[in-house]
Motif scaffolding. Structure first.
Motif, PDB file in Angstrom:
ATOM      1  N   ASP A  47     116.827  27.866  13.685  1.00 49.25           N
ATOM      2  CA  ASP A  47     115.825  28.760  14.393  1.00 49.25           C
ATOM      3  C   ASP A  47     114.448  28.728  13.702  1.00 49.25           C
ATOM      4  OD1 ASP A  47     115.392  30.810  16.451  1.00 49.25           O
ATOM      5  OD2 ASP A  47     116.280  32.263  15.280  1.00 49.25           O
ATOM      6  N   LEU A  48     113.887  27.661  13.619  1.00 48.16           N
ATOM      7  CA  LEU A  48     112.526  27.665  13.061  1.00 48.16           C
ATOM      8  C   LEU A  48     111.561  28.061  13.907  1.00 48.16           C
ATOM      9  CD1 LEU A  48     112.825  24.182  11.624  1.00 48.16           C
ATOM     10  CD2 LEU A  48     112.628  26.279  10.302  1.00 48.16           C
ATOM     11  N   PRO A  49     110.694  29.092  13.196  1.00 51.30           N
ATOM     12  CA  PRO A  49     109.339  29.837  14.102  1.00 51.30           C
ATOM     13  C   PRO A  49     108.527  28.444  14.264  1.00 51.30           C
ATOM     14  CG  PRO A  49     109.437  30.396  11.759  1.00 51.30           C
ATOM     15  CD  PRO A  49     110.623  29.655  11.779  1.00 51.30           C
ATOM     16  N   PHE A  50     107.514  28.645  14.960  1.00 55.64           N
ATOM     17  CA  PHE A  50     106.251  27.885  14.921  1.00 55.64           C
ATOM     18  C   PHE A  50     105.668  27.866  13.827  1.00 55.64           C
ATOM     19  CE2 PHE A  50     106.422  28.192  19.822  1.00 55.64           C
ATOM     20  CZ  PHE A  50     106.661  26.644  19.738  1.00 55.64           C
ATOM     21  N   PHE A  51     105.338  26.968  13.175  1.00 56.28           N
ATOM     22  CA  PHE A  51     104.687  26.901  11.687  1.00 56.28           C
ATOM     23  C   PHE A  51     103.561  27.894  11.752  1.00 56.28           C
ATOM     24  CE2 PHE A  51     101.590  24.869   8.836  1.00 56.28           C
ATOM     25  CZ  PHE A  51     102.155  24.869   7.699  1.00 56.28           C
ATOM     26  N   ASN A  52     103.517  28.626  10.750  1.00 60.11           N
ATOM     27  CA  ASN A  52     102.347  29.718  10.744  1.00 60.11           C
ATOM     28  C   ASN A  52     102.160  30.030   9.086  1.00 60.11           C
ATOM     29  OD1 ASN A  52     100.553  31.456  11.771  1.00 60.11           O
ATOM     30  ND2 ASN A  52     102.257  33.155  11.773  1.00 60.11           N
ATOM     31  N   GLU A  53     102.243  28.999   8.369  1.00 61.96           N
ATOM     32  CA  GLU A  53     102.154  29.320   7.023  1.00 61.96           C
ATOM     33  C   GLU A  53     100.665  29.055   6.792  1.00 61.96           C
ATOM     34  OE1 GLU A  53     104.330  30.326   4.802  1.00 61.96           O
ATOM     35  OE2 GLU A  53     105.918  30.036   5.986  1.00 61.96           O
ATOM     36  N   PRO A  54      99.952  29.630   5.523  1.00 56.59           N
ATOM     37  CA  PRO A  54      98.613  29.411   5.201  1.00 56.59           C
ATOM     38  C   PRO A  54      98.406  27.794   5.049  1.00 56.59           C
ATOM     39  CG  PRO A  54      99.429  31.301   3.859  1.00 56.59           C
ATOM     40  CD  PRO A  54     100.703  30.591   4.733  1.00 56.59           C
ATOM     41  N   ALA A  55      99.253  27.250   4.384  1.00 56.75           N
ATOM     42  CA  ALA A  55      99.080  25.942   4.174  1.00 56.75           C
ATOM     43  C   ALA A  55     100.462  25.205   4.107  1.00 56.75           C
ATOM     44  CB  ALA A  55      98.435  25.594   2.916  1.00 56.75           C
ATOM     45  N   SER A  56     100.411  23.786   4.018  1.00 56.69           N
ATOM     46  CA  SER A  56     101.857  23.253   3.708  1.00 56.69           C
ATOM     47  C   SER A  56     102.159  23.428   2.437  1.00 56.69           C
ATOM     48  CB  SER A  56     101.407  21.697   3.842  1.00 56.69           C
ATOM     49  OG  SER A  56     102.541  20.869   3.515  1.00 56.69           O
ATOM     50  N   ASN A  57     103.638  23.280   2.521  1.00 55.68           N
ATOM     51  CA  ASN A  57     104.223  23.485   1.141  1.00 55.68           C
ATOM     52  C   ASN A  57     103.733  22.467   0.035  1.00 55.68           C
ATOM     53  OD1 ASN A  57     106.112  21.444   2.001  1.00 55.68           O
ATOM     54  ND2 ASN A  57     107.728  22.449   1.130  1.00 55.68           N
ATOM     55  N   ALA A  58     103.107  21.513   0.245  1.00 60.44           N
ATOM     56  CA  ALA A  58     102.401  20.679  -0.499  1.00 60.44           C
ATOM     57  C   ALA A  58     101.721  21.193  -1.459  1.00 60.44           C
ATOM     58  CB  ALA A  58     101.759  19.225   0.137  1.00 60.44           C
ATOM     59  N   TRP A  59     100.869  22.381  -0.986  1.00 62.43           N
ATOM     60  CA  TRP A  59      99.819  23.294  -1.490  1.00 62.43           C
ATOM     61  C   TRP A  59     100.085  24.271  -1.878  1.00 62.43           C
ATOM     62  CZ3 TRP A  59      96.554  19.661  -2.479  1.00 62.43           C
ATOM     63  CH2 TRP A  59      96.273  18.544  -1.641  1.00 62.43           C
ATOM     64  N   MET A  60     100.964  25.286  -1.441  1.00 59.85           N
ATOM     65  CA  MET A  60     101.430  26.486  -1.645  1.00 59.85           C
ATOM     66  C   MET A  60     102.779  26.651  -1.160  1.00 59.85           C
ATOM     67  SD  MET A  60      98.943  28.814   0.583  1.00 59.85           S
ATOM     68  CE  MET A  60      99.282  30.444  -0.041  1.00 59.85           C
ATOM     69  N   PRO A  61     103.723  27.661  -1.932  1.00 61.99           N
ATOM     70  CA  PRO A  61     105.014  27.634  -1.388  1.00 61.99           C
ATOM     71  C   PRO A  61     105.235  28.354  -0.150  1.00 61.99           C
ATOM     72  CG  PRO A  61     104.855  28.590  -3.460  1.00 61.99           C
ATOM     73  CD  PRO A  61     103.528  28.200  -3.055  1.00 61.99           C
ATOM     74  N   SER A  62     105.984  28.113   0.815  1.00 64.65           N
ATOM     75  CA  SER A  62     106.084  28.839   2.112  1.00 64.65           C
ATOM     76  C   SER A  62     106.904  30.394   2.013  1.00 64.65           C
ATOM     77  CB  SER A  62     107.311  27.833   2.978  1.00 64.65           C
ATOM     78  OG  SER A  62     106.572  26.539   3.281  1.00 64.65           O
ATOM     79  N   SER A  63     106.541  30.993   2.916  1.00 66.82           N
ATOM     80  CA  SER A  63     107.015  32.424   2.772  1.00 66.82           C
ATOM     81  C   SER A  63     107.995  32.842   3.828  1.00 66.82           C
ATOM     82  CB  SER A  63     105.613  33.188   2.989  1.00 66.82           C
ATOM     83  OG  SER A  63     104.954  33.297   4.480  1.00 66.82           O
TER      84      SER A  63
END
Length: 194
Positions: A47-63
């Motif tokens: 049940d993944l939402p559309f990607f809406n993170e500030p950046a990829s988890n290559a750059w910062m952890p996902s929330s």
């Protein structure tokens, strides 16, 4: 890391009417014959939402908790087999979103494909290869492409709905080649990551 590779067989379609389960079960059984730990991973279950993170988890952890759960699952694998549907000459939106929801968890891991559809999802597989390059993944050369008459023969809407074993003669050799290549690349990337 264990010496026995863990391979995730990822179902890329989330449609209720999808065909993916039939080829996924077929390749899962073939993969289990290898010296691997194999698990079926259905994107639909996350049940993944559309990607809406500030950046990829290559750059910062996902929330997002669902994204984090997905990343944790993907991190447990050493290689992957993507069971591909082809939508408009590309991969499904669900798969693209799932790929985008992780980054470091895909890095330096190998994958192969089992595609199905009119042209066996060959165009989707080629698109996945360009995405895989960005994700720092290693693709097998060989893939399984269930298209044309083979696809019609095993698909329920083709009105034949034959078992996968009926097309084994035409797709079995490519499956064997893909699995052998995946084994080599997975063990090579495991050793390099180690």
């Amino acid at each position: 890391m264990t010496s026995k590779p863990r391979i995730g067989v990822i179902i890329s379609s989330t449609r209720d009417s999808r065909f993916a389960d039939k080829p996924a079960q077929w390749i899962l059984e073939k993969a289990k014959a290898k010296d691997w730990d194999v698990e079926l991973v259905d994107i639909k279950d996350f049940d993944l939402p559309f990607f809406n993170e500030p950046a990829s988890n290559a750059w910062m952890p996902s929330s997002d908790p669902a994204a984090i759960k997905w990343q944790e699952k993907i991190a447990t694998f050493d290689g992957f087999i993507f069971v591909l549907a082809e939508y408009n000459h590309s991969i499904t939106g669900a798969l693209k979103n799932a790929l985008d929801q992780a980054y470091v968890e895909w890095n330096r891991k190998a994958y192969g494909v089992v595609g199905y559809g009119g042209v066996g999802a060959a165009r989707a597989a080629e698109h996945l290869r360009t995405i895989g390059v960005e994700l720092q993944m290693a693709s097998t050369r060989s893939g399984v492409y269930i298209g044309g008459g083979d696809f019609i023969a095993i698909h329920p809407l083709g009105q034949q709905n034959k078992p996968m074993s009926d097309i084994e003669g035409s797709i079995g050799p490519s499956a064997g080649a893909m699995l052998d290549e995946l084994d080599w690349w997975t063990r090579a990337t495991m050793a390099a990551r180690g």
